[in-house]
Write a protein that holds these residues in place. Structure first.
Motif, mmCIF file in Angstrom:
data_model
loop_
_atom_site.group_PDB
_atom_site.id
_atom_site.type_symbol
_atom_site.label_atom_id
_atom_site.label_comp_id
_atom_site.label_asym_id
_atom_site.label_seq_id
_atom_site.Cartn_x
_atom_site.Cartn_y
_atom_site.Cartn_z
ATOM 1 N N PHE A 38 0.905 -1.056 0.073
ATOM 2 C CA PHE A 38 0.023 0.056 0.085
ATOM 3 C C PHE A 38 0.876 1.241 0.032
ATOM 4 C CE2 PHE A 38 -2.781 -3.100 1.714
ATOM 5 C CZ PHE A 38 -4.139 -2.814 1.257
ATOM 6 N N TYR A 40 1.165 3.708 2.050
ATOM 7 C CA TYR A 40 0.876 4.323 3.252
ATOM 8 C C TYR A 40 1.720 5.709 3.482
ATOM 9 C CZ TYR A 40 -1.461 0.014 4.693
ATOM 10 O OH TYR A 40 -2.418 -1.023 4.797
ATOM 11 N N GLN A 44 1.535 5.694 8.837
ATOM 12 C CA GLN A 44 1.442 4.362 9.049
ATOM 13 C C GLN A 44 2.738 3.642 8.905
ATOM 14 O OE1 GLN A 44 -0.611 5.977 6.687
ATOM 15 N NE2 GLN A 44 -2.674 5.150 6.885
ATOM 16 N N VAL A 106 -2.229 0.788 10.570
ATOM 17 C CA VAL A 106 -2.394 1.084 9.085
ATOM 18 C C VAL A 106 -3.590 1.833 9.299
ATOM 19 C CG1 VAL A 106 -1.232 -0.946 8.051
ATOM 20 C CG2 VAL A 106 -3.839 -1.109 8.745
ATOM 21 N N GLY A 107 -4.329 2.110 10.318
ATOM 22 C CA GLY A 107 -5.485 2.932 10.408
ATOM 23 C C GLY A 107 -6.852 2.390 10.134
ATOM 24 N N TRP A 108 -6.823 1.185 9.991
ATOM 25 C CA TRP A 108 -8.170 0.405 9.978
ATOM 26 C C TRP A 108 -9.284 0.967 10.715
ATOM 27 C CZ3 TRP A 108 -10.973 -3.143 7.218
ATOM 28 C CH2 TRP A 108 -12.101 -3.550 7.757
ATOM 29 N N GLY A 110 -9.321 3.946 12.163
ATOM 30 C CA GLY A 110 -9.815 5.298 11.837
ATOM 31 C C GLY A 110 -9.870 6.346 13.194
ATOM 32 N N TRP A 114 -7.973 5.901 5.666
ATOM 33 C CA TRP A 114 -7.701 4.418 5.487
ATOM 34 C C TRP A 114 -8.511 3.615 6.560
ATOM 35 C CZ3 TRP A 114 -4.350 2.670 1.854
ATOM 36 C CH2 TRP A 114 -3.364 3.605 1.430
ATOM 37 N N GLN A 115 -9.340 4.234 7.058
ATOM 38 C CA GLN A 115 -10.547 3.547 7.936
ATOM 39 C C GLN A 115 -10.994 2.293 6.974
ATOM 40 O OE1 GLN A 115 -13.650 5.646 9.573
ATOM 41 N NE2 GLN A 115 -13.864 4.388 11.305
ATOM 42 N N ILE A 117 -9.714 -0.017 5.290
ATOM 43 C CA ILE A 117 -9.077 -0.626 4.122
ATOM 44 C C ILE A 117 -8.325 -1.834 4.544
ATOM 45 C CG2 ILE A 117 -7.302 -0.258 2.432
ATOM 46 C CD1 ILE A 117 -9.896 1.381 2.144
ATOM 47 N N PRO A 119 -5.685 -4.542 5.028
ATOM 48 C CA PRO A 119 -4.462 -4.372 4.566
ATOM 49 C C PRO A 119 -3.943 -5.798 4.036
ATOM 50 C CG PRO A 119 -4.561 -4.737 7.008
ATOM 51 C CD PRO A 119 -5.984 -4.534 6.344
#
Length: 399
Positions: A38, A40, A44, A106-108, A110, A114-115, A117, A119
């Motif tokens: 990704f 990022y 991230q 990775v911000g899953w 939020g 990137w909420q 998304i 990985p």
């Protein structure tokens, strides 16, 4: 499970052991793979660097104060394990928490762009698009002229051996190259499963899925057959509520797999129509319970999940992680009866598993001796052996 001296909880603090290799080698490899998949941003990348350092050299850190599931994880043991080495807590716990921290990095969860998304999404989709998937779907046409019982058996074994497509296992397995043909099962209680799911049955099957991609497809094909042939009236597919263990199936992965089946020709497309229709009228439902991502054995399942399993004619648990959670992630003597290790389960239960970790129960002494003589202890983790184990000792066939 009680703390029995001869069945200690598995830790990862022994260098050279399989669990130690997962934490020391596989997890860093997963971080690198996710980072490279990704575009990022700096946030991230920094968070992934910190996670890499933490899980290889540091200690377990708590979740951020605003994490939506912080209270749940504290109930699951975070308050007890925070500040300890990743290697010195139960391996099942530390391995599970790694994936929760990876999603955080990775911000899953939020907020932010990137909420939500996944990985691991690119790796799962690549499996569905692989030529091997198309070849496997085309082979379904060869089953059409077989008697129903033979088709059912073939699809059951497809679901069982589909677990060899586990993406996380392939990342660092020493034998990642193409392996030998599937050997004989080390345990086979499939007749017990078929006795619980006879033709003309009106019961409910609960299938607790494991991996997405090329494993989830045969799971769905098995469900389609059981529904279409009237072996079950209803089916419930349990998936993870969020990405987990690289390749574990989520609802989004179910949708992707269904679209892959619909795009195929022949029998595969027919199975897709069965599944699509069954979801539309409620005969097939998909659920994602929070406890599916818990770092705990199923013995500690909450009451609402226990009630779902209790109401089923049979619950089928797929894959290695579900097996570890079902019997307890312990160094059981291999001859420990499967029924003993699963006595707490609220209804008939079947495990479909290819062996990828040290945990094992339910083997005969002769089978264990043969495996050890041929391979030492590698048979436990190589992914080249499998089992179908059933426990239906309560004698109740639920409808």
């Amino acid at each position: 499970m009680p703390d029995i001296p001869f069945a200690p909880v598995i830790l990862a603090n022994e260098p050279g052991s399989f669990p130690h290799g997962v934490l020391a080698e596989r997890h860093p490899a997963i971080i690198r793979q996710v980072r490279d998949a990704f575009p990022y941003g700096p946030g991230q990348h920094q968070a992934l660097d910190e996670l890499l350092k933490s899980c290889t050299q540091g200690t377990i850190e708590p979740l951020p104060a605003g994490a939506p599931d912080r209270d749940r994880w504290e109930e699951w043991g975070l308050a007890e394990h925070a500040g300890r080495s990743w290697y010195d807590v139960p391996w099942l716990w530390s391995e599970s928490y790694f994936y929760r921290r990876l999603l955080e990095a990775v911000g899953w969860f939020g907020p932010g762009a990137w909420q939500g998304i996944d990985p691991f999404g690119p790796f799962k989709r690549a499996e569905l698009d692989a030529p091997e998937t198309g070849e496997e779907l085309a082979a379904l046409d060869d089953l059409l002229d077989l008697p129903e019982a033979e088709r059912a058996r073939a699809l059951l074994h497809g679901s069982l051996w589909g677990n060899r497509a586990d993406l996380g296992f392939r990342l660092s397995a020493a034998g990642a190259e193409a392996g030998e043909p599937a050997p004989a099962l080390v345990a086979d209680d499939s007749e017990t499963l078929w006795a619980l799911l006879p033709p003309g049955g009106a019961g409910t099957l609960v299938l607790v899925a494991d991996n997405a991609g090329r494993e989830l497809v045969p799971d769905l094909l098995l469900l389609a057959h059981l529904l279409a042939e009237g072996r079950v009236a209803r089916a419930v597919l349990h998936v993870k509520p969020y990405p987990y263990y690289v390749s574990d199936a989520t609802t989004a992965d179910v949708v992707d797999a269904l679209h892959r089946l619909r795009a195929a020709a022949g029998a595969a497309a027919g199975h897709a129509r069965v599944l699509w229709s069954a979801m539309a009228d409620g005969r097939l439902t998909v659920r994602g319970h929070p406890f599916s991502c818990a770092p705990l054995p199923y013995e500690r399942m909450p009451d609402d999940l226990r009630a779902q399993f209790a109401a089923a004619t049979v619950t089928v648990l797929k894959g290695d992680l579900n097996y570890r959670r079902l019997v307890g992630d312990r160094l059981w003597p291999p001859t420990t009866p499967f029924q003993q290790a699963t006595a707490y389960f609220p209804g008939p239960v079947v495990a479909l598993r290819t062996l990828k970790s040290d945990v094992i129960t339910g083997l005969s002494a002769a089978t264990e001796a043969t495996l050890v003589a041929a391979e030492g202890q590698r048979w436990r983790t190589s992914g080249t052996h499998a089992l179908i184990q059933a426990a239906a000792s309560d004698g109740v066939h639920r409808q």
